[in-house]
Design a protein around this motif. Structure first.
Motif, PDB file in Angstrom:
ATOM      1  N   ARG A 156      -4.214 -16.396  61.073  1.00 56.68           N
ATOM      2  CA  ARG A 156      -3.939 -17.211  62.348  1.00 56.68           C
ATOM      3  C   ARG A 156      -2.707 -18.290  62.039  1.00 56.68           C
ATOM      4  O   ARG A 156      -2.565 -18.488  60.847  1.00 56.68           O
ATOM      5  N   PHE A 157      -1.723 -18.354  62.920  1.00 58.16           N
ATOM      6  CA  PHE A 157      -0.560 -19.096  62.515  1.00 58.16           C
ATOM      7  C   PHE A 157      -0.241 -19.882  63.747  1.00 58.16           C
ATOM      8  O   PHE A 157      -0.601 -19.928  64.796  1.00 58.16           O
ATOM      9  N   ALA A 158       0.417 -21.212  63.254  1.00 54.52           N
ATOM     10  CA  ALA A 158       1.064 -21.965  64.276  1.00 54.52           C
ATOM     11  C   ALA A 158       2.549 -22.033  63.868  1.00 54.52           C
ATOM     12  O   ALA A 158       2.611 -22.318  62.680  1.00 54.52           O
ATOM     13  N   GLY A 159       3.467 -22.253  64.849  1.00 53.99           N
ATOM     14  CA  GLY A 159       4.824 -22.359  64.680  1.00 53.99           C
ATOM     15  C   GLY A 159       5.523 -21.055  64.941  1.00 53.99           C
ATOM     16  O   GLY A 159       5.067 -20.237  65.917  1.00 53.99           O
ATOM     17  N   ASP A 160       6.682 -20.629  64.351  1.00 49.56           N
ATOM     18  CA  ASP A 160       7.503 -19.826  64.896  1.00 49.56           C
ATOM     19  C   ASP A 160       7.621 -18.773  63.677  1.00 49.56           C
ATOM     20  O   ASP A 160       7.710 -19.190  62.502  1.00 49.56           O
ATOM     21  N   MET A 161       7.188 -17.542  64.135  1.00 46.99           N
ATOM     22  CA  MET A 161       7.197 -16.458  62.839  1.00 46.99           C
ATOM     23  C   MET A 161       8.681 -16.230  62.395  1.00 46.99           C
ATOM     24  O   MET A 161       8.524 -15.596  61.107  1.00 46.99           O
ATOM     25  N   GLU A 162       9.396 -16.749  62.892  1.00 47.53           N
ATOM     26  CA  GLU A 162      10.596 -16.309  62.280  1.00 47.53           C
ATOM     27  C   GLU A 162      11.272 -17.488  61.551  1.00 47.53           C
ATOM     28  O   GLU A 162      12.317 -17.376  61.005  1.00 47.53           O
ATOM     29  N   THR A 163      10.605 -18.628  61.468  1.00 49.84           N
ATOM     30  CA  THR A 163      11.185 -19.624  60.511  1.00 49.84           C
ATOM     31  C   THR A 163      11.346 -19.279  59.051  1.00 49.84           C
ATOM     32  O   THR A 163      10.480 -18.420  58.414  1.00 49.84           O
ATOM     33  N   VAL A 164      12.457 -19.489  58.573  1.00 51.96           N
ATOM     34  CA  VAL A 164      12.643 -19.255  57.142  1.00 51.96           C
ATOM     35  C   VAL A 164      11.911 -20.424  56.358  1.00 51.96           C
ATOM     36  O   VAL A 164      12.359 -21.553  56.280  1.00 51.96           O
ATOM     37  N   CYS A 165      11.300 -19.902  55.412  1.00 50.76           N
ATOM     38  CA  CYS A 165      10.537 -20.760  54.480  1.00 50.76           C
ATOM     39  C   CYS A 165      11.302 -20.683  53.065  1.00 50.76           C
ATOM     40  O   CYS A 165      11.182 -19.679  52.495  1.00 50.76           O
TER      41      CYS A 165
END
Length: 274
Positions: free
Chosen positions: A170-179
Protein backbone atom coordinates in the motif's frame (compact mmCIF):
# COMPACT_ATOMS: atom_id res chain seq x y z
CA UNK A 1 27.44 -21.51 29.46
CA UNK A 2 29.55 -19.76 26.82
CA UNK A 3 30.06 -21.69 23.62
CA UNK A 4 33.35 -21.63 21.75
CA UNK A 5 34.29 -22.65 18.23
CA UNK A 6 32.63 -26.04 18.24
CA UNK A 7 31.37 -27.69 15.08
CA UNK A 8 28.82 -29.97 16.70
CA UNK A 9 26.55 -29.77 19.72
CA UNK A 10 24.97 -32.79 21.37
CA UNK A 11 22.28 -32.96 24.04
CA UNK A 12 21.80 -29.22 24.07
CA UNK A 13 18.92 -28.04 26.18
CA UNK A 14 16.50 -25.21 25.49
CA UNK A 15 18.26 -23.11 28.13
CA UNK A 16 21.56 -23.44 26.21
CA UNK A 17 20.04 -22.02 23.02
CA UNK A 18 18.42 -19.17 24.95
CA UNK A 19 21.68 -18.42 26.75
CA UNK A 20 23.43 -18.16 23.40
CA UNK A 21 20.78 -15.78 22.04
CA UNK A 22 20.98 -13.57 25.12
CA UNK A 23 24.78 -13.45 25.25
CA UNK A 24 25.98 -9.84 25.19
CA UNK A 25 22.44 -8.43 25.00
CA UNK A 26 21.00 -6.15 27.69
CA UNK A 27 17.25 -6.62 27.82
CA UNK A 28 14.74 -4.02 29.01
CA UNK A 29 13.37 -4.39 32.52
CA UNK A 30 9.96 -5.54 31.32
CA UNK A 31 11.07 -7.64 28.37
CA UNK A 32 8.54 -9.79 26.56
CA UNK A 33 11.24 -12.31 25.68
CA UNK A 34 10.47 -15.48 27.58
CA UNK A 35 9.95 -19.21 27.30
CA UNK A 36 6.19 -19.27 26.75
CA UNK A 37 5.70 -23.04 26.59
CA UNK A 38 7.86 -26.05 27.34
CA UNK A 39 10.78 -26.49 29.71
CA UNK A 40 14.28 -25.05 29.91
CA UNK A 41 15.56 -28.59 30.53
CA UNK A 42 14.24 -30.08 27.29
CA UNK A 43 16.89 -31.57 25.05
CA UNK A 44 16.54 -29.88 21.66
CA UNK A 45 15.79 -32.20 18.74
CA UNK A 46 15.50 -29.42 16.19
CA UNK A 47 14.77 -25.73 15.91
CA UNK A 48 12.12 -23.98 13.84
CA UNK A 49 12.38 -20.22 13.49
CA UNK A 50 9.42 -18.12 12.39
CA UNK A 51 8.03 -14.63 12.59
CA UNK A 52 4.81 -15.84 14.22
CA UNK A 53 4.23 -19.28 15.82
CA UNK A 54 1.00 -19.85 13.93
CA UNK A 55 -0.97 -23.09 13.84
CA UNK A 56 0.73 -23.88 10.52
CA UNK A 57 4.22 -23.22 11.91
CA UNK A 58 3.57 -25.49 14.89
CA UNK A 59 2.30 -28.24 12.60
CA UNK A 60 5.43 -27.88 10.47
CA UNK A 61 7.65 -28.12 13.55
CA UNK A 62 5.93 -31.38 14.50
CA UNK A 63 6.43 -32.78 10.99
CA UNK A 64 10.09 -31.78 11.03
CA UNK A 65 10.69 -33.34 14.44
CA UNK A 66 11.64 -29.99 15.98
CA UNK A 67 10.69 -29.32 19.59
CA UNK A 68 11.88 -25.70 19.89
CA UNK A 69 10.25 -22.79 18.06
CA UNK A 70 11.96 -19.41 18.22
CA UNK A 71 9.47 -16.76 17.17
CA UNK A 72 9.49 -12.99 17.04
CA UNK A 73 5.89 -12.57 18.13
CA UNK A 74 3.63 -14.25 20.67
CA UNK A 75 1.57 -17.34 19.77
CA UNK A 76 -1.42 -16.08 21.73
CA UNK A 77 -2.61 -12.91 19.99
CA UNK A 78 -1.28 -10.27 22.41
CA UNK A 79 2.07 -8.63 23.01
CA UNK A 80 2.61 -9.91 26.54
CA UNK A 81 1.52 -13.51 25.83
CA UNK A 82 -1.28 -13.41 28.44
CA UNK A 83 -3.66 -16.37 28.21
CA UNK A 84 -6.14 -15.87 31.08
CA UNK A 85 -8.58 -14.10 28.75
CA UNK A 86 -8.43 -17.02 26.30
CA UNK A 87 -9.10 -19.91 28.67
CA UNK A 88 -12.50 -20.74 27.18
CA UNK A 89 -11.64 -19.92 23.58
CA UNK A 90 -11.69 -23.01 21.31
CA UNK A 91 -9.02 -21.69 18.91
CA UNK A 92 -6.58 -21.07 21.75
CA UNK A 93 -7.44 -24.40 23.42
CA UNK A 94 -6.86 -26.41 20.25
CA UNK A 95 -3.55 -24.71 19.59
CA UNK A 96 -2.34 -24.97 23.17
CA UNK A 97 -3.28 -28.64 23.41
CA UNK A 98 -1.24 -29.40 20.29
CA UNK A 99 1.77 -27.53 21.67
CA UNK A 100 1.60 -29.34 25.01
CA UNK A 101 0.82 -32.75 23.53
CA UNK A 102 3.81 -32.59 21.19
CA UNK A 103 6.14 -31.09 23.79
CA UNK A 104 6.92 -27.94 21.85
CA UNK A 105 8.92 -25.24 23.61
CA UNK A 106 8.26 -21.74 22.25
CA UNK A 107 10.73 -18.98 22.98
CA UNK A 108 9.86 -15.37 22.19
CA UNK A 109 12.84 -13.60 20.60
CA UNK A 110 11.55 -10.06 20.23
CA UNK A 111 13.66 -7.66 22.29
CA UNK A 112 16.86 -9.68 21.86
CA UNK A 113 17.06 -9.50 18.09
CA UNK A 114 16.06 -5.83 18.06
CA UNK A 115 19.09 -5.21 20.30
CA UNK A 116 21.60 -6.85 18.01
CA UNK A 117 24.15 -4.43 16.56
CA UNK A 118 22.79 -3.51 14.10
CA UNK A 119 19.11 -4.27 14.81
CA UNK A 120 18.72 -7.84 13.51
CA UNK A 121 15.20 -7.36 12.21
CA UNK A 122 15.91 -4.15 10.32
CA UNK A 123 19.21 -5.48 9.01
CA UNK A 124 17.51 -8.64 7.77
CA UNK A 125 15.12 -6.54 5.68
CA UNK A 126 17.93 -4.33 4.37
CA UNK A 127 19.96 -7.41 3.39
CA UNK A 128 16.96 -8.97 1.66
CA UNK A 129 16.64 -5.83 -0.46
CA UNK A 130 20.37 -5.68 -1.23
CA UNK A 131 20.62 -2.19 0.22
CA UNK A 132 23.50 -2.76 2.65
CA UNK A 133 25.87 -0.42 0.82
CA UNK A 134 23.24 2.35 0.68
CA UNK A 135 22.76 2.66 4.44
CA UNK A 136 23.87 6.18 5.36
CA UNK A 137 22.45 6.44 8.87
CA UNK A 138 21.05 4.21 11.60
CA UNK A 139 18.77 5.27 14.43
CA UNK A 140 16.99 3.18 17.07
CA UNK A 141 13.86 3.10 14.92
CA UNK A 142 15.04 3.33 11.32
CA UNK A 143 17.75 2.86 8.74
CA UNK A 144 18.14 5.74 6.30
CA UNK A 145 19.04 4.71 2.75
CA UNK A 146 20.65 7.18 0.35
CA UNK A 147 20.38 6.74 -3.42
CA UNK A 148 22.68 9.34 -4.94
CA UNK A 149 21.04 9.14 -8.36
CA UNK A 150 17.49 8.87 -7.07
CA UNK A 151 15.02 6.03 -7.55
CA UNK A 152 11.30 6.34 -8.26
CA UNK A 153 8.68 5.13 -5.81
CA UNK A 154 7.41 2.87 -8.58
CA UNK A 155 10.79 1.18 -8.98
CA UNK A 156 11.18 0.74 -5.23
CA UNK A 157 7.68 -0.74 -5.01
CA UNK A 158 8.48 -3.25 -7.73
CA UNK A 159 11.69 -4.21 -5.97
CA UNK A 160 9.93 -4.70 -2.64
CA UNK A 161 7.33 -6.96 -4.23
CA UNK A 162 9.91 -8.96 -6.14
CA UNK A 163 12.53 -9.38 -3.39
CA UNK A 164 10.07 -10.05 -0.57
CA UNK A 165 7.61 -12.12 -2.59
CA UNK A 166 4.70 -9.74 -1.99
CA UNK A 167 1.52 -9.68 -4.03
CA UNK A 168 0.85 -6.08 -3.10
CA UNK A 169 1.94 -3.11 -1.01
CA UNK A 170 0.00 0.00 0.00
CA UNK A 171 1.31 3.44 -0.79
CA UNK A 172 0.46 7.10 -0.41
CA UNK A 173 1.85 9.86 -2.58
CA UNK A 174 2.97 9.93 -6.20
CA UNK A 175 4.43 6.72 -7.68
CA UNK A 176 6.71 8.78 -9.92
CA UNK A 177 8.32 10.67 -7.01
CA UNK A 178 12.10 10.40 -7.26
CA UNK A 179 13.58 9.40 -3.90
CA UNK A 180 17.12 10.05 -2.78
CA UNK A 181 16.67 9.49 0.94
CA UNK A 182 14.49 6.63 2.17
CA UNK A 183 13.71 5.68 5.77
CA UNK A 184 13.06 1.99 6.48
CA UNK A 185 11.11 1.15 9.66
CA UNK A 186 10.10 -2.41 10.51
CA UNK A 187 7.14 -3.76 12.43
CA UNK A 188 4.88 -1.37 14.28
CA UNK A 189 7.17 1.65 13.91
CA UNK A 190 5.17 3.40 11.20
CA UNK A 191 3.39 5.82 13.51
CA UNK A 192 3.73 9.57 13.17
CA UNK A 193 6.00 10.04 16.18
CA UNK A 194 8.62 7.88 14.45
CA UNK A 195 8.15 8.86 10.82
CA UNK A 196 7.39 12.59 10.81
CA UNK A 197 10.68 13.59 12.52
CA UNK A 198 12.54 11.67 9.81
CA UNK A 199 10.81 13.75 7.16
CA UNK A 200 11.45 16.94 9.12
CA UNK A 201 15.02 16.39 10.31
CA UNK A 202 16.52 13.89 7.88
CA UNK A 203 14.85 15.17 4.71
CA UNK A 204 13.66 11.72 3.66
CA UNK A 205 11.52 11.53 0.54
CA UNK A 206 10.00 8.11 1.20
CA UNK A 207 8.96 6.18 4.29
CA UNK A 208 8.90 2.39 4.04
CA UNK A 209 7.24 0.88 7.10
CA UNK A 210 5.67 -2.32 8.29
CA UNK A 211 2.50 -0.90 9.79
CA UNK A 212 1.20 1.92 11.93
CA UNK A 213 -1.95 3.86 12.72
CA UNK A 214 -3.56 4.75 9.42
CA UNK A 215 -4.57 8.25 10.49
CA UNK A 216 -1.06 9.46 11.39
CA UNK A 217 1.72 8.99 8.82
CA UNK A 218 -0.58 8.44 5.81
CA UNK A 219 -2.50 11.63 6.53
CA UNK A 220 0.74 13.57 7.00
CA UNK A 221 1.96 12.35 3.61
CA UNK A 222 -1.37 13.21 2.01
CA UNK A 223 -1.21 16.78 3.30
CA UNK A 224 2.45 17.10 2.27
CA UNK A 225 1.63 16.06 -1.29
CA UNK A 226 -1.37 18.42 -1.42
CA UNK A 227 0.98 21.24 -0.42
CA UNK A 228 3.34 20.39 -3.27
CA UNK A 229 6.00 18.38 -1.44
CA UNK A 230 7.47 15.27 -3.08
CA UNK A 231 6.88 12.77 -0.30
CA UNK A 232 5.61 9.21 -0.31
CA UNK A 233 4.83 6.28 1.98
CA UNK A 234 4.88 2.52 1.40
CA UNK A 235 3.37 0.14 3.94
CA UNK A 236 4.46 -3.45 3.37
CA UNK A 237 2.89 -5.16 6.41
CA UNK A 238 4.12 -6.01 9.88
CA UNK A 239 5.06 -9.63 9.21
CA UNK A 240 6.37 -8.82 5.74
CA UNK A 241 8.81 -6.26 7.18
CA UNK A 242 10.06 -8.41 10.06
CA UNK A 243 10.13 -11.94 8.62
CA UNK A 244 13.43 -11.36 6.77
CA UNK A 245 15.10 -10.61 10.09
CA UNK A 246 13.99 -13.95 11.53
CA UNK A 247 15.20 -15.73 8.41
CA UNK A 248 18.51 -13.91 8.94
CA UNK A 249 18.59 -15.31 12.50
CA UNK A 250 18.04 -18.81 11.12
CA UNK A 251 21.24 -18.60 9.09
CA UNK A 252 23.19 -17.38 12.11
CA UNK A 253 21.99 -20.17 14.38
CA UNK A 254 22.38 -22.85 11.71
CA UNK A 255 25.99 -21.78 11.20
CA UNK A 256 26.71 -21.85 14.92
CA UNK A 257 24.77 -24.96 16.01
CA UNK A 258 25.85 -27.22 13.19
CA UNK A 259 24.79 -30.42 14.92
CA UNK A 260 21.13 -29.38 15.26
CA UNK A 261 18.63 -28.98 12.40
CA UNK A 262 17.65 -25.30 12.23
CA UNK A 263 14.96 -24.38 9.73
CA UNK A 264 13.02 -21.24 8.88
CA UNK A 265 9.29 -21.72 8.28
CA UNK A 266 7.64 -18.99 6.26
CA UNK A 267 3.94 -18.28 6.58
CA UNK A 268 1.65 -17.02 3.87
CA UNK A 269 0.54 -13.37 4.15
CA UNK A 270 -2.39 -13.09 6.55
CA UNK A 271 -4.24 -10.60 4.31
CA UNK A 272 -5.28 -11.02 0.69
CA UNK A 273 -6.66 -8.44 -1.72
CA UNK A 274 -9.96 -9.16 -3.44
Amino acid sequence: MKFKDLTEFKNLKVQDIIHHLRHGVTLPEHTVDQLITGSMDQVVTGIVIAFMPTQYVIEQAVQLGANLIIAHESPFYNHHSATDWLENDPIYTYKRNLIDRKGIAIFRCHDIIHRFEPDGITDGLIQSLGWNTYVSQRTAEADVITFAEGVSVRSITEKLKEQLGLEYVRFAGDMETVCRRVAVLVGFRGNGNNTIPLVQNEQVDLIIAGEGFEWETPEYIRDAVQQGHSKALIMIGHAESESPGMEFLTHRLAEFFRGIPVRYVKEQPVFRVL
